[in-house]
Design a protein around this motif. Structure first.
Motif, short mmCIF file in Angstrom:
data_model
loop_
_atom_site.label_atom_id
_atom_site.label_comp_id
_atom_site.label_asym_id
_atom_site.label_seq_id
_atom_site.Cartn_x
_atom_site.Cartn_y
_atom_site.Cartn_z
N ASP A 36 6.56 7.19 1.47
CA ASP A 36 7.91 7.76 1.52
C ASP A 36 8.12 8.61 0.27
N ARG A 37 8.31 9.90 0.47
CA ARG A 37 8.48 10.84 -0.64
C ARG A 37 9.69 10.49 -1.51
N GLU A 38 10.78 10.05 -0.89
CA GLU A 38 12.02 9.76 -1.65
C GLU A 38 11.89 8.51 -2.52
N SER A 39 11.45 7.42 -1.94
CA SER A 39 11.40 6.16 -2.69
C SER A 39 10.08 5.98 -3.44
N GLY A 40 9.04 6.67 -3.01
CA GLY A 40 7.72 6.50 -3.61
C GLY A 40 6.98 5.27 -3.11
N ARG A 41 7.57 4.55 -2.16
CA ARG A 41 6.92 3.37 -1.61
C ARG A 41 5.77 3.76 -0.69
N TRP A 42 4.76 2.93 -0.64
CA TRP A 42 3.64 3.16 0.24
C TRP A 42 3.19 1.85 0.86
N GLY A 43 2.46 1.97 1.94
CA GLY A 43 1.87 0.81 2.62
C GLY A 43 0.58 1.24 3.28
N TYR A 44 -0.29 0.29 3.49
CA TYR A 44 -1.57 0.62 4.10
C TYR A 44 -2.01 -0.47 5.07
N SER A 45 -3.02 -0.15 5.85
CA SER A 45 -3.62 -1.11 6.77
C SER A 45 -5.12 -0.83 6.84
N TYR A 46 -5.86 -1.81 7.29
CA TYR A 46 -7.30 -1.64 7.48
C TYR A 46 -7.80 -2.68 8.47
N ASN A 47 -8.94 -2.40 9.06
CA ASN A 47 -9.61 -3.30 10.00
C ASN A 47 -8.81 -3.60 11.26
N TYR A 48 -8.17 -2.59 11.81
CA TYR A 48 -7.46 -2.73 13.09
C TYR A 48 -8.34 -2.17 14.21
N ALA A 49 -8.32 -2.83 15.35
CA ALA A 49 -9.15 -2.41 16.49
C ALA A 49 -8.65 -1.12 17.13
N GLU A 50 -7.37 -0.81 16.92
CA GLU A 50 -6.79 0.41 17.51
C GLU A 50 -6.02 1.19 16.46
N ARG A 51 -6.03 2.51 16.61
CA ARG A 51 -5.33 3.40 15.68
C ARG A 51 -3.84 3.10 15.65
N ALA A 52 -3.25 2.88 16.82
CA ALA A 52 -1.80 2.62 16.88
C ALA A 52 -1.41 1.39 16.08
N GLY A 53 -2.21 0.34 16.15
CA GLY A 53 -1.92 -0.88 15.39
C GLY A 53 -2.01 -0.64 13.90
N ALA A 54 -2.99 0.14 13.48
CA ALA A 54 -3.15 0.46 12.06
C ALA A 54 -1.96 1.26 11.55
N ILE A 55 -1.50 2.21 12.34
CA ILE A 55 -0.36 3.04 11.95
C ILE A 55 0.91 2.20 11.86
N THR A 56 1.14 1.36 12.85
CA THR A 56 2.34 0.50 12.85
C THR A 56 2.35 -0.40 11.62
N ARG A 57 1.22 -1.00 11.30
CA ARG A 57 1.14 -1.91 10.15
C ARG A 57 1.38 -1.16 8.84
N ALA A 58 0.82 0.04 8.68
CA ALA A 58 1.02 0.82 7.46
C ALA A 58 2.49 1.18 7.29
N LEU A 59 3.15 1.57 8.37
CA LEU A 59 4.57 1.90 8.30
C LEU A 59 5.40 0.66 7.96
N ASP A 60 5.08 -0.48 8.57
CA ASP A 60 5.79 -1.73 8.27
C ASP A 60 5.60 -2.13 6.81
N ALA A 61 4.38 -1.99 6.30
CA ALA A 61 4.08 -2.36 4.91
C ALA A 61 4.80 -1.43 3.94
N CYS A 62 4.99 -0.19 4.31
CA CYS A 62 5.71 0.77 3.47
C CYS A 62 7.18 0.35 3.34
N GLY A 63 7.77 -0.01 4.46
CA GLY A 63 9.08 -0.65 4.43
C GLY A 63 10.32 0.22 4.32
N ASP A 64 10.21 1.51 4.17
CA ASP A 64 11.38 2.38 4.10
C ASP A 64 11.48 3.23 5.35
N PRO A 65 12.72 3.58 5.76
CA PRO A 65 12.86 4.41 6.96
C PRO A 65 12.23 5.80 6.82
#
Length: 128
Positions: free
Chosen positions: A40-69
């Motif tokens: 997130d450019r505004e807050s500077g927060r980040w999140g990541y994911s790894y070892n997911y069987a599908e791209r969509a799951g990895a993306i969802t987890r990274a966004l959840d870990a980032c935590g900002d809208p």
């Protein structure tokens, strides 16, 4: 002679079937592994994911870990590594075959935006 040829045909079919099974089992064990990095450019927060069987799951987890809208996926990777470099409101995100490669590419992209004080904020690798 006919019985002998039939036995050979049956044996050949069994060998072919076993070979096909071995090949298919090898393909199953070599599955892809996905990861992603969100920031997130505004807050500077980040999140990541790894070892997911599908791209969509990895993306969802990274966004959840980032935590900002305002979080957005900045890079995703398959059987590789990803990195995020940031500088104030600027960033660079990329993937590479190694973590060092991904970090170098992210730093290059961050500098290409005109940022001088880029630093690697995070990097991670999926199973390879």
């Amino acid at each position: 002679m006919t019985a002998g040829r039939s036995a050979l045909r049956i044996a050949a079919r069994q060998i072919c079937a076993m070979a096909a099974l071995a090949v298919s089992l090898g393909a199953v064990s070599a599955q892809d592994s996905f990861g992603a990095i969100a920031w997130d450019r505004e807050s500077g927060r980040w999140g990541y994911s790894y070892n997911y069987a599908e791209r969509a799951g990895a993306i969802t987890r990274a966004l959840d870990a980032c935590g900002d809208p305002g979080c957005e996926v900045r890079t995703w990777f398959r059987n590789a590594c990803g990195a995020l470099a940031v500088s104030g409101g600027g960033y660079g995100a990329s993937w590479g075959t190694t973590e060092a490669d991904a970090q170098a590419k992210a730093m290059d992209l961050c500098h290409a935006e005109g940022n001088e004080d880029c630093k690697v904020a995070t990097s991670t690798c999926s199973s390879q």
